[in-house]
Design a protein around this motif. Sequence first.
Motif, PDB file in Angstrom:
ATOM      1  N   ALA A  38      36.956  22.055  48.706  1.00 30.32           N
ATOM      2  CA  ALA A  38      38.269  21.544  48.962  1.00 30.32           C
ATOM      3  C   ALA A  38      39.330  22.114  48.549  1.00 30.32           C
ATOM      4  O   ALA A  38      40.293  22.476  49.088  1.00 30.32           O
ATOM      5  CB  ALA A  38      38.438  20.055  49.353  1.00 30.32           C
ATOM      6  N   GLN A  39      39.335  22.588  47.206  1.00 24.13           N
ATOM      7  CA  GLN A  39      40.239  23.120  46.564  1.00 24.13           C
ATOM      8  C   GLN A  39      40.366  24.584  46.950  1.00 24.13           C
ATOM      9  O   GLN A  39      41.603  25.304  47.191  1.00 24.13           O
ATOM     10  CB  GLN A  39      39.978  23.310  44.895  1.00 24.13           C
ATOM     11  CG  GLN A  39      40.387  21.694  44.379  1.00 24.13           C
ATOM     12  CD  GLN A  39      40.101  21.627  42.956  1.00 24.13           C
ATOM     13  OE1 GLN A  39      39.782  22.667  42.367  1.00 24.13           O
ATOM     14  NE2 GLN A  39      40.389  20.390  42.244  1.00 24.13           N
ATOM     15  N   ARG A  40      39.229  25.353  47.209  1.00 20.09           N
ATOM     16  CA  ARG A  40      39.228  26.859  47.557  1.00 20.09           C
ATOM     17  C   ARG A  40      39.730  26.702  48.876  1.00 20.09           C
ATOM     18  O   ARG A  40      40.778  27.635  49.166  1.00 20.09           O
ATOM     19  CB  ARG A  40      37.657  27.152  47.734  1.00 20.09           C
ATOM     20  CG  ARG A  40      36.947  27.495  46.484  1.00 20.09           C
ATOM     21  CD  ARG A  40      35.572  28.014  46.700  1.00 20.09           C
ATOM     22  NE  ARG A  40      34.912  28.087  45.649  1.00 20.09           N
ATOM     23  CZ  ARG A  40      35.081  29.117  44.663  1.00 20.09           C
ATOM     24  NH1 ARG A  40      35.653  30.358  45.013  1.00 20.09           N
ATOM     25  NH2 ARG A  40      34.115  29.174  43.763  1.00 20.09           N
ATOM     26  N   ALA A  41      39.663  25.748  49.727  1.00 23.50           N
ATOM     27  CA  ALA A  41      40.161  25.929  51.224  1.00 23.50           C
ATOM     28  C   ALA A  41      41.930  25.561  51.138  1.00 23.50           C
ATOM     29  O   ALA A  41      42.624  26.227  51.788  1.00 23.50           O
ATOM     30  CB  ALA A  41      39.590  24.746  52.071  1.00 23.50           C
ATOM     31  N   ARG A  42      42.258  24.742  50.087  1.00 24.14           N
ATOM     32  CA  ARG A  42      43.666  24.398  49.934  1.00 24.14           C
ATOM     33  C   ARG A  42      44.092  25.706  49.309  1.00 24.14           C
ATOM     34  O   ARG A  42      45.429  26.329  49.939  1.00 24.14           O
ATOM     35  CB  ARG A  42      43.860  23.303  48.919  1.00 24.14           C
ATOM     36  CG  ARG A  42      45.197  22.973  48.601  1.00 24.14           C
ATOM     37  CD  ARG A  42      45.389  21.635  47.962  1.00 24.14           C
ATOM     38  NE  ARG A  42      46.868  21.403  47.650  1.00 24.14           N
ATOM     39  CZ  ARG A  42      47.201  20.314  46.991  1.00 24.14           C
ATOM     40  NH1 ARG A  42      46.370  19.405  46.724  1.00 24.14           N
ATOM     41  NH2 ARG A  42      48.472  19.896  46.794  1.00 24.14           N
ATOM     42  N   ALA A  43      43.605  26.514  48.545  1.00 27.84           N
ATOM     43  CA  ALA A  43      44.111  27.828  47.971  1.00 27.84           C
ATOM     44  C   ALA A  43      44.345  28.708  49.027  1.00 27.84           C
ATOM     45  O   ALA A  43      45.351  29.644  49.316  1.00 27.84           O
ATOM     46  CB  ALA A  43      43.038  28.303  46.869  1.00 27.84           C
TER      47      ALA A  43
END
Length: 226
Positions: A38-43
Motif C-alpha cells: 500500500a505504501q509503494r502504491a501511494r509513492a
Amino acid sequence: MSQADRTRERLIETYRKKAKHYDVTSRLYPAPGYPQHAQRARAVRALGLRPGDTVIDVACGTGLNFPLLEQAIGSGGRLVGVDLTDAMLERAEDRVEAYGWRNVCLVRNDAAQFDFPGDVHAILSTYALTQVPGREQVIAHGAAALRAGGRWVVLDLKIPDSTPRWLSKVGVAVVHTSGSLDEWVARRPWETIREAMQASLEDLTWTELCFGTAFLAAGLGLDRGR
C-alpha cells in the motif's frame, strides 16, 4: 578502503544472498503485516505519472515497483531501473521478461555514481535510500536531471521521533540494514534525505506513515529557466 566502499560491499553481499527469495521475504519487511504494498502504491501515485512518461527507479531491487510504474506510464513510457547488486537485477530481468515489457532498461551502478538521463519526468526510491552511501549526491544528481515540475519521491523507513533511544534499537532490529543498527539509528539518514531534498527541490512535502515508522517525501524539479 573507505567506509562508503565497505558499506557498498556489505550491501552487495547481503542482497546477493537475499535475491533469490527476496520477493517472498520482503513481505515480512520490516515486520509481518506491514503495509508495504500500500505504501509503494501511494509513492507511485505521488509521482503524478502520465502515459508516455520516463521514470527512474533508484535501487530498484527485483523490480517490485515495476508493475505499478508500468500501469502508470504504459507501453509508450520508459522505465529505468538502477541497482548496485547483479543478483537483484537478474531477478528484475526475470520480472521484465515474464511481463513482456519492452520499455524497461536495467542498469547496474552505484546510485551515487549513476549518470541520470536529462529531462526525466519522475524519480522514485523505495525502502532503500537510507542505506545508500552518498544519498545526498543521489538526490542532488536526480534533481538536476528532472524537468521543471517533475517529481522526486522517496519512501523509506525511519525511527519515530518520540521513540526512546533504547526502544529504537529494539524496533530497528527487524530492519536488515547494511551496517550496524547503532550506526543507522545514530546517523538518522532520513533527516539527511529531507535536508538534501529541501536543498534541491521545490515544494517539498513530508508525510509520516505508520506512526512515524516510515516517511513519504516528494519534491518538484526546479524551473532552471527562471
